[in-house]
Design an enzyme around this catalytic site. Structure first.
Site, PDB file in Angstrom:
ATOM      1  N   HIS A 196       9.045  11.901   2.964  1.00 49.01           N
ATOM      2  CA  HIS A 196      10.319  11.591   3.032  1.00 49.01           C
ATOM      3  C   HIS A 196      11.099  12.367   2.505  1.00 49.01           C
ATOM      4  O   HIS A 196      12.430  13.048   3.099  1.00 49.01           O
ATOM      5  CB  HIS A 196      10.464  10.308   1.935  1.00 49.01           C
ATOM      6  CG  HIS A 196       9.787   9.009   2.208  1.00 49.01           C
ATOM      7  ND1 HIS A 196       9.371   8.736   3.465  1.00 49.01           N
ATOM      8  CD2 HIS A 196       9.085   8.211   1.445  1.00 49.01           C
ATOM      9  CE1 HIS A 196       8.739   7.790   3.443  1.00 49.01           C
ATOM     10  NE2 HIS A 196       8.469   7.512   2.314  1.00 49.01           N
TER      11      HIS A 196
ATOM     12  N   GLU B 122      13.563   5.706  -8.136  1.00 48.08           N
ATOM     13  CA  GLU B 122      13.200   4.359  -8.050  1.00 48.08           C
ATOM     14  C   GLU B 122      13.147   3.762  -9.340  1.00 48.08           C
ATOM     15  O   GLU B 122      12.742   4.506 -10.294  1.00 48.08           O
ATOM     16  CB  GLU B 122      12.015   4.039  -7.281  1.00 48.08           C
ATOM     17  CG  GLU B 122      12.175   4.677  -5.824  1.00 48.08           C
ATOM     18  CD  GLU B 122      10.555   4.276  -5.173  1.00 48.08           C
ATOM     19  OE1 GLU B 122      10.630   3.300  -4.686  1.00 48.08           O
ATOM     20  OE2 GLU B 122       9.617   5.135  -5.292  1.00 48.08           O
TER      21      GLU B 122
ATOM     22  N   LYS C 148       2.357   5.963   7.271  1.00 46.86           N
ATOM     23  CA  LYS C 148       2.009   6.940   6.406  1.00 46.86           C
ATOM     24  C   LYS C 148       1.142   6.202   5.267  1.00 46.86           C
ATOM     25  O   LYS C 148       1.225   4.966   5.291  1.00 46.86           O
ATOM     26  CB  LYS C 148       3.214   7.550   5.798  1.00 46.86           C
ATOM     27  CG  LYS C 148       3.691   6.565   4.507  1.00 46.86           C
ATOM     28  CD  LYS C 148       4.801   7.460   3.781  1.00 46.86           C
ATOM     29  CE  LYS C 148       4.193   7.836   2.616  1.00 46.86           C
ATOM     30  NZ  LYS C 148       4.553   6.690   1.580  1.00 46.86           N
TER      31      LYS C 148
ATOM     32  N   ARG D  75      -8.644  -8.989  10.758  1.00 44.97           N
ATOM     33  CA  ARG D  75     -10.048  -9.551  11.007  1.00 44.97           C
ATOM     34  C   ARG D  75     -10.057 -11.074  10.587  1.00 44.97           C
ATOM     35  O   ARG D  75     -11.244 -11.589  11.206  1.00 44.97           O
ATOM     36  CB  ARG D  75     -10.887  -8.730   9.820  1.00 44.97           C
ATOM     37  CG  ARG D  75     -11.349  -7.324  10.365  1.00 44.97           C
ATOM     38  CD  ARG D  75     -12.693  -6.976   9.625  1.00 44.97           C
ATOM     39  NE  ARG D  75     -12.594  -7.360   8.314  1.00 44.97           N
ATOM     40  CZ  ARG D  75     -13.491  -6.863   7.287  1.00 44.97           C
ATOM     41  NH1 ARG D  75     -14.292  -5.891   7.704  1.00 44.97           N
ATOM     42  NH2 ARG D  75     -13.312  -6.770   5.949  1.00 44.97           N
TER      43      ARG D  75
END
Ligand code: BG6
Length: 492
Positions: A241, A217, A149, A50
């Site tokens: 995943h 992680e 996703k 935009r």
């Protein structure tokens, strides 16, 4: 070095051109493919968002993105300048009317190009962008739409998105990304299983005791609090995943590598997943949320502070699950899945634990250990390790110890591992959907996730807190230890 086969000339329109995904992943990936000569010079990457911005200004942003997210050794200034010549920009309002005729005029300059429309925007905009593309006559045989996703937050919203996109694009032109499928090591699972008869013959409940899939992680929510707090680890990592990894591990051999053959087999695994009911939710699932702790010796805040002090948040940042695939091949073989933020290591691995031999001819003191194990390391230190028993050298009798048959991909192939997006973007241009999710896969995975989300929502307790830098709540250890098993990092 593998031979690089150029793809056909394309105009890739990236909606969400000023967003995080475009900056961190898409522009760097396209730069690498351009630098390696895979993208023909008649191609264009057209940023769309935009913001009113000149093409020059967008090129500057693209230059910054490449400089920031591509290691300096891989930057070739001449090629980068050339790459930027192929970057263009149009201000378009995905939800409104503005800018569409400009985009149409730009695309009309090259009517024969392959036309991927990459929707790197909020999924709320997918429907309106697709309707606008259709209303402006921009969709033809050579168009494809790429969806990032999350495709929905549950089955209902996923269906609504799929319906809206499906109204204007046929399924063969819809590419739903799960970037794990683009990782080299994940594709290597197919090679490991279906190009090696030795493993495939052992891939059954008779020989395999259980499978562990861990995606850990060290990062927290990283400025994505708004999204993450309405999502949580189950929606963010497991529904997509981790279930995809499970599918690749558990599926039967597809008839070929053709997109539908592979996806048909994955779908059967998803359909065979035993739904988690309110009765067993406590024994087969653990939810956690990280509290303050330390990562690599540095103190870090807890989740609730990271999201701006919402002390009431019940969002899970860690999940451990015991799953069953109800099929002849896998009857009685649990799949333990575990993922979380702020764990001690960034690590994705699959461990296949083989059964113990029925009895041992070796003296008990020489053998007190786990039986064979195959460890597939997806990231980092990508490779495959098979633990086998060997005799300890020397005349001291028959003492046994585990030794590794160890393939490190870095040492073996001595080349850079391309990022998943490089492969996936080129597959979109080639029209190869093997590594993308089909509508039915996404919806069956959501149906399974919905039943678990519902069972959790009906329970009074919040996720268990775990200190950042630990492997999740102790209940996750208990989940597997109740079955007389241990998580891989504790086995050695
Ligand atoms: C994304 C999730 O899909 O995958 C993130 O939204 C997560 O929360 C990321 O950090 C992990 O991907 P990778 O490639 O770093 O393992």
């Amino acid at each position: 070095m593998a031979t690089i086969i150029p793809v056909a000339s394309f105009d890739c329109v990236v909606f969400g051109a000023t967003g995080d995904l475009t900056t961190r992943k898409l522009l760097p990936a396209l730069y690498y493919r351009f630098k390696d000569g895979q993208i023909p010079k008649t191609s264009r990457i057209i940023g769309a968002s935009r913001s009113a911005m000149s093409t020059e200004a967008f090129r500057e942003r693209a230059r910054d993105a490449v400089k920031r997210f591509v290691p300096a050794v891989d930057i070739d200034e001449t090629k980068l300048a050339d790459f930027l010549e192929h970057v263009d920009y149009v201000a378009v309002d995905g939800a409104g009317e503005e800018g569409w005729s400009d985009l149409a005029a730009k695309l009309a300059e090259r009517p024969d190009q392959i036309r991927p429309f990459y929707l790197a925007t909020s999924p709320d905009l997918y429907g309106s962008i697709c309707r606008n593309l259709s209303a402006h006559g921009l969709i033809g045989d050579k168009s494809r739409v790429v969806l990032e996703k999350p495709i929905g937050k549950n089955l209902k919203s996923a269906r609504a998105i799929n319906d809206a996109v499906g109204e204007v694009f046929p399924e063969e032109q819809i590419f739903r990304i799960d970037h794990y499928l683009g990782k080299e090591t994940v594709q290597n699972l197919l090679a490991l299983r279906f190009a090696n008869t030795i493993f495939e013959r052992l891939w059954t409940a008779d020989v395999i005791d259980h499978v562990q899939i861990t995606v850990g992680e060290t990062v927290g929510v990283e400025g994505r609090a708004g999204y993450y707090d309405t999502s949580g680890a189950l929606r963010d990592m497991v529904q997509n995943h981790m279930l995809q990894l499970l599918c690749l591990m558990a599926m039967e051999s597809p008839l070929s590598l053709d997109a539908n053959s592979v996806r048909d087999e994955k779908l059967k695994v998803l359909r065979a997943l035993k739904p988690i009911t309110p009765n067993d939710v406590q024994s087969v699932t653990v939810r956690g949320q990280y509290a303050a702790g330390a990562i690599d010796g540095k103190s870090v805040d807890g989740y609730r502070t990271d999201i701006g002090g919402n002390e009431a948040s019940r969002t899970e940042t860690f999940v451990a699950l015991k799953l069953e695939v109800q099929s002849w091949r896998w009857a009685g073989v649990p799949f333990y899945l575990r993922t979380g933020k702020r764990l001690p290591k960034k690590l994705s691995e699959i461990v296949v634990q083989f059964r113990a031999s029925p009895f041992s001819i070796f003296p008990a003191e020489s053998f007190g250990r786990e039986p064979n194990r195959l460890v597939i390391r997806l990231q980092p230190e990508e490779g495959i390790k098979l633990e086998v028993m060997t005799k300890d050298p020397g005349p001291g009798g028959m003492r046994l110890r585990p030794t590794n048959l160890d393939i490190s991909f870095e040492e073996t192939f001595k080349q850079r591992y391309p990022d998943a997006y490089e492969r996936l973007l080129m597959d979109v241009v080639r029209g190869n959907a093997t590594l993308f999710m089909r509508r039915d896969e996404v919806e069956v995975a959501w149906a399974w996730a919905d039943s678990l989300l519902k069972a959790w929502a009906d329970r009074p307790e919040s996720p268990r807190l775990y200190p950042a830098g630990s492997w999740g709540p102790t209940a996750a250890i208990a989940l597997i230890e109740r079955d007389g098993r241990t998580w891989h990092e504790e086995m050695n």
